[in-house]
Write a protein that holds these residues in place. Structure first.
Motif, PDB file in Angstrom:
ATOM      1  N   ASP A 170       0.797  -1.231   0.000  1.00  0.00           N
ATOM      2  CA  ASP A 170       0.000   0.000   0.000  1.00  0.00           C
ATOM      3  C   ASP A 170       0.830   1.282   0.000  1.00  0.00           C
ATOM      4  N   VAL A 171       2.156   1.175  -0.161  1.00  0.00           N
ATOM      5  CA  VAL A 171       2.999   2.364  -0.295  1.00  0.00           C
ATOM      6  C   VAL A 171       3.056   2.754  -1.771  1.00  0.00           C
ATOM      7  N   ILE A 172       2.736   3.996  -2.094  1.00  0.00           N
ATOM      8  CA  ILE A 172       2.802   4.477  -3.474  1.00  0.00           C
ATOM      9  C   ILE A 172       4.229   4.944  -3.744  1.00  0.00           C
ATOM     10  N   ALA A 173       4.895   4.265  -4.680  1.00  0.00           N
ATOM     11  CA  ALA A 173       6.294   4.585  -4.965  1.00  0.00           C
ATOM     12  C   ALA A 173       6.498   5.208  -6.334  1.00  0.00           C
ATOM     13  N   ALA A 174       5.460   5.275  -7.160  1.00  0.00           N
ATOM     14  CA  ALA A 174       5.607   5.847  -8.496  1.00  0.00           C
ATOM     15  C   ALA A 174       4.251   6.217  -9.067  1.00  0.00           C
ATOM     16  N   GLU A 175       4.255   7.188  -9.964  1.00  0.00           N
ATOM     17  CA  GLU A 175       3.100   7.478 -10.801  1.00  0.00           C
ATOM     18  C   GLU A 175       3.445   7.005 -12.204  1.00  0.00           C
ATOM     19  N   THR A 176       2.524   6.280 -12.844  1.00  0.00           N
ATOM     20  CA  THR A 176       2.821   5.696 -14.144  1.00  0.00           C
ATOM     21  C   THR A 176       1.635   5.795 -15.088  1.00  0.00           C
ATOM     22  N   THR A 177       1.935   5.902 -16.356  1.00  0.00           N
ATOM     23  CA  THR A 177       0.910   5.855 -17.399  1.00  0.00           C
ATOM     24  C   THR A 177       0.929   4.505 -18.115  1.00  0.00           C
ATOM     25  N   LEU A 178       1.701   3.554 -17.599  1.00  0.00           N
ATOM     26  CA  LEU A 178       1.965   2.322 -18.338  1.00  0.00           C
ATOM     27  C   LEU A 178       0.966   1.210 -18.053  1.00  0.00           C
ATOM     28  N   SER A 179       0.697   0.910 -16.801  1.00  0.00           N
ATOM     29  CA  SER A 179      -0.261  -0.158 -16.509  1.00  0.00           C
ATOM     30  C   SER A 179      -0.922   0.065 -15.163  1.00  0.00           C
ATOM     31  N   GLU A 180      -2.136  -0.439 -15.066  1.00  0.00           N
ATOM     32  CA  GLU A 180      -2.910  -0.382 -13.827  1.00  0.00           C
ATOM     33  C   GLU A 180      -3.365  -1.789 -13.470  1.00  0.00           C
ATOM     34  N   VAL A 181      -3.048  -2.210 -12.255  1.00  0.00           N
ATOM     35  CA  VAL A 181      -3.476  -3.508 -11.749  1.00  0.00           C
ATOM     36  C   VAL A 181      -4.585  -3.265 -10.740  1.00  0.00           C
ATOM     37  N   ASP A 182      -5.797  -3.603 -11.102  1.00  0.00           N
ATOM     38  CA  ASP A 182      -6.964  -3.433 -10.238  1.00  0.00           C
ATOM     39  C   ASP A 182      -7.261  -4.782  -9.593  1.00  0.00           C
ATOM     40  N   GLY A 183      -6.664  -5.004  -8.421  1.00  0.00           N
ATOM     41  CA  GLY A 183      -6.782  -6.296  -7.769  1.00  0.00           C
ATOM     42  C   GLY A 183      -8.160  -6.606  -7.249  1.00  0.00           C
ATOM     43  N   LEU A 184      -8.927  -5.580  -6.888  1.00  0.00           N
ATOM     44  CA  LEU A 184     -10.261  -5.816  -6.340  1.00  0.00           C
ATOM     45  C   LEU A 184     -11.247  -6.258  -7.414  1.00  0.00           C
ATOM     46  N   ASN A 185     -11.074  -5.747  -8.618  1.00  0.00           N
ATOM     47  CA  ASN A 185     -12.015  -6.053  -9.697  1.00  0.00           C
ATOM     48  C   ASN A 185     -11.438  -6.995 -10.751  1.00  0.00           C
ATOM     49  N   GLY A 186     -10.191  -7.427 -10.547  1.00  0.00           N
ATOM     50  CA  GLY A 186      -9.591  -8.376 -11.470  1.00  0.00           C
ATOM     51  C   GLY A 186      -9.377  -7.813 -12.860  1.00  0.00           C
ATOM     52  N   ARG A 187      -8.823  -6.586 -12.926  1.00  0.00           N
ATOM     53  CA  ARG A 187      -8.590  -5.950 -14.219  1.00  0.00           C
ATOM     54  C   ARG A 187      -7.120  -5.570 -14.353  1.00  0.00           C
ATOM     55  N   LEU A 188      -6.591  -5.750 -15.558  1.00  0.00           N
ATOM     56  CA  LEU A 188      -5.262  -5.269 -15.904  1.00  0.00           C
ATOM     57  C   LEU A 188      -5.413  -4.354 -17.107  1.00  0.00           C
ATOM     58  N   VAL A 189      -4.921  -3.136 -16.988  1.00  0.00           N
ATOM     59  CA  VAL A 189      -5.012  -2.137 -18.052  1.00  0.00           C
ATOM     60  C   VAL A 189      -3.604  -1.758 -18.478  1.00  0.00           C
ATOM     61  N   ILE A 190      -3.321  -1.831 -19.774  1.00  0.00           N
ATOM     62  CA  ILE A 190      -2.029  -1.448 -20.331  1.00  0.00           C
ATOM     63  C   ILE A 190      -2.230  -0.191 -21.176  1.00  0.00           C
ATOM     64  N   CYS A 191      -1.675   0.917 -20.723  1.00  0.00           N
ATOM     65  CA  CYS A 191      -1.740   2.170 -21.483  1.00  0.00           C
ATOM     66  C   CYS A 191      -3.168   2.483 -21.924  1.00  0.00           C
ATOM     67  N   GLY A 192      -4.115   2.303 -21.016  1.00  0.00           N
ATOM     68  CA  GLY A 192      -5.508   2.632 -21.296  1.00  0.00           C
ATOM     69  C   GLY A 192      -6.298   1.547 -21.991  1.00  0.00           C
ATOM     70  N   ARG A 193      -5.681   0.394 -22.258  1.00  0.00           N
ATOM     71  CA  ARG A 193      -6.365  -0.710 -22.938  1.00  0.00           C
ATOM     72  C   ARG A 193      -6.470  -1.903 -21.998  1.00  0.00           C
ATOM     73  N   ARG A 194      -7.677  -2.470 -21.853  1.00  0.00           N
ATOM     74  CA  ARG A 194      -7.859  -3.652 -21.018  1.00  0.00           C
ATOM     75  C   ARG A 194      -7.138  -4.846 -21.640  1.00  0.00           C
ATOM     76  N   LEU A 195      -6.682  -5.744 -20.774  1.00  0.00           N
ATOM     77  CA  LEU A 195      -5.983  -6.923 -21.267  1.00  0.00           C
ATOM     78  C   LEU A 195      -6.837  -7.719 -22.236  1.00  0.00           C
ATOM     79  N   ASP A 196      -8.135  -7.839 -21.980  1.00  0.00           N
ATOM     80  CA  ASP A 196      -8.969  -8.633 -22.872  1.00  0.00           C
ATOM     81  C   ASP A 196      -9.146  -7.980 -24.249  1.00  0.00           C
ATOM     82  N   GLU A 197      -8.779  -6.703 -24.379  1.00  0.00           N
ATOM     83  CA  GLU A 197      -8.767  -6.044 -25.685  1.00  0.00           C
ATOM     84  C   GLU A 197      -7.472  -6.328 -26.447  1.00  0.00           C
ATOM     85  N   LEU A 198      -6.440  -6.784 -25.729  1.00  0.00           N
ATOM     86  CA  LEU A 198      -5.116  -6.934 -26.321  1.00  0.00           C
ATOM     87  C   LEU A 198      -4.717  -8.396 -26.524  1.00  0.00           C
TER      88      LEU A 198
END
Length: 357
Positions: free
Chosen positions: A6-34
């Motif tokens: 839970d320590v925030i060590a960086a701000e990034t535009t590259l990927s978002e890991v949403d562990g609560l909702n089971g989503r991975l986003v790469i540069c604004g695109r969901r994994l299931d789109e890629l």
């Protein structure tokens, strides 16, 4: 220690890991789109938008040329290097590459694992390394360098799906290591070597192989429930289940399961092996829900990674290196982002040792 949870060590535009909702986003695109729909070069075009600013077609051309450059270093594989594990051999070859923060270095580092790993596998088996073909895409060329023959379209799509799926995943241990080193301005090669060292650890990149050991020990679908229950009773961990971040199903598991099913439908994997894996997954999830009702332990990326890479002909010892082949894109993108927008990473520690007199 907390492990910096839970320590925030960086701000990034590259990927978002949403562990609560089971989503991975790469540069604004969901994994299931890629996954299964975009090439690895296409994902690099997203991750490297600020670094290269080039489209998928141009990156494919430049990455092919970089594989040819990387192949020159294969000549330095000797008996001492072959005595190392595949991961250590890959690290040694990567360490030969020049350091820097330029586009050419970034492309060479991106290309190199796909060249070095098949060469090491073949040389360990007493066979000659196969030179790259710059006209192929990255996944197709890696498989051709492994098997000395062009791969089927289904196999290429399966490996491509894997490389896309693991290309980036937030601030995991290896990516954080890459960003720490990049923050010192040591260069992309130093950053990738630090990341590869972190990935070598069994708590990060070394877990897919034991999934196959588990399947081998079970042997048949009707034995899955009893074997898994026995392991849980002994306090053993079931490999391929649970994740530090995801509190629901790992979306990468679904992407790779889909790739496996497509490969199986094309005749690219043993149907019995897939049936065994599906039985093990079904029994394991049921047992985990009963044995650990207070925890959400779902299938993670390692479970189907192991089956997919096995079906593609890679030895188990190579799995960490193949992970690196996909994740190197994320490492370099994060290193570039850290250099461009971050500061020297220098956290504080709390001294809990004996007091001075």
């Amino acid at each position: 220690m907390s492990g910096l949870d839970d320590v925030i060590a960086a701000e990034t535009t590259l990927s978002e890991v949403d562990g609560l909702n089971g989503r991975l986003v790469i540069c604004g695109r969901r994994l299931d789109e890629l996954a299964g729909k975009t090439s690895y070069e296409g994902v690099l075009a997203l991750l490297y938008a600020d670094l290269l600013g080039e489209d998928e077609k141009t990156i494919r051309t430049r990455l092919g040329q970089a594989r040819l450059r990387a192949f020159h270093h294969v000549a330095h594989i000797d008996s001492d290097l072959l005595a190392l594990s595949l991961t250590e051999g890959l690290r040694a070859l990567m360490a030969r590459l020049p350091d820097g923060e330029d586009k050419s270095t970034a492309l060479l580092l991106t290309a190199a694992p796909a060249v070095f790993l098949p060469a090491l596998i073949r040389r360990k088996a007493g066979e000659d390394a196969i030179a790259p073909d710059a006209t192929r895409n990255h996944a197709a060329d890696m498989l051709a360098m492994l098997n000395a023959t062009p791969a089927s379209a289904a196999a290429v799509l399966a490996l491509e799906t894997y490389l896309v799926t693991v290309a980036d995943h937030g601030l995991n241990a290896s990516t954080f290591a890459a960003r720490v080193v990049a923050s010192t301005r040591a260069g992309y090669t130093s950053s990738v070597l630090a990341a590869l060292g972190a990935l070598k650890g069994p708590l990060h990149g070394g877990a897919p192989g034991p999934v196959l050991d588990m399947l081998d020990a079970i042997g048949a679908p009707d034995k899955a429930g009893g074997w898994l229950a026995s392991e849980l009773a002994k306090g053993e961990r079931l490999m391929g289940f649970g994740h530090r971040i995801y509190r629901v199903r790992d979306p990468r598991a679904d992407a790779l399961k889909g790739a496996l099913q497509r490969l199986g439908a094309a005749g690219g994997m043993n149907a019995g092996r897939l049936a065994l894996a599906e039985a093990v997954e079904r029994e394991a999830l049921a047992l985990l829900r009963f044995a650990k009702p207070g925890r959400t332990l779902e299938t993670n990326v390692e479970f189907f990674t192991a089956l997919l890479l096995e079906a593609l002909g890679f030895p188990r010892e190579a799995f960490t290196g193949i992970f690196a082949t996909g994740r190197v894109g994320g490492w370099i993108a994060h290193a570039h982002e850290q250099i461009a927008k971050g500061r020297l990473i220098r956290p504080q520690s709390i001294y809990v040792g004996p007091k001075a007199a």
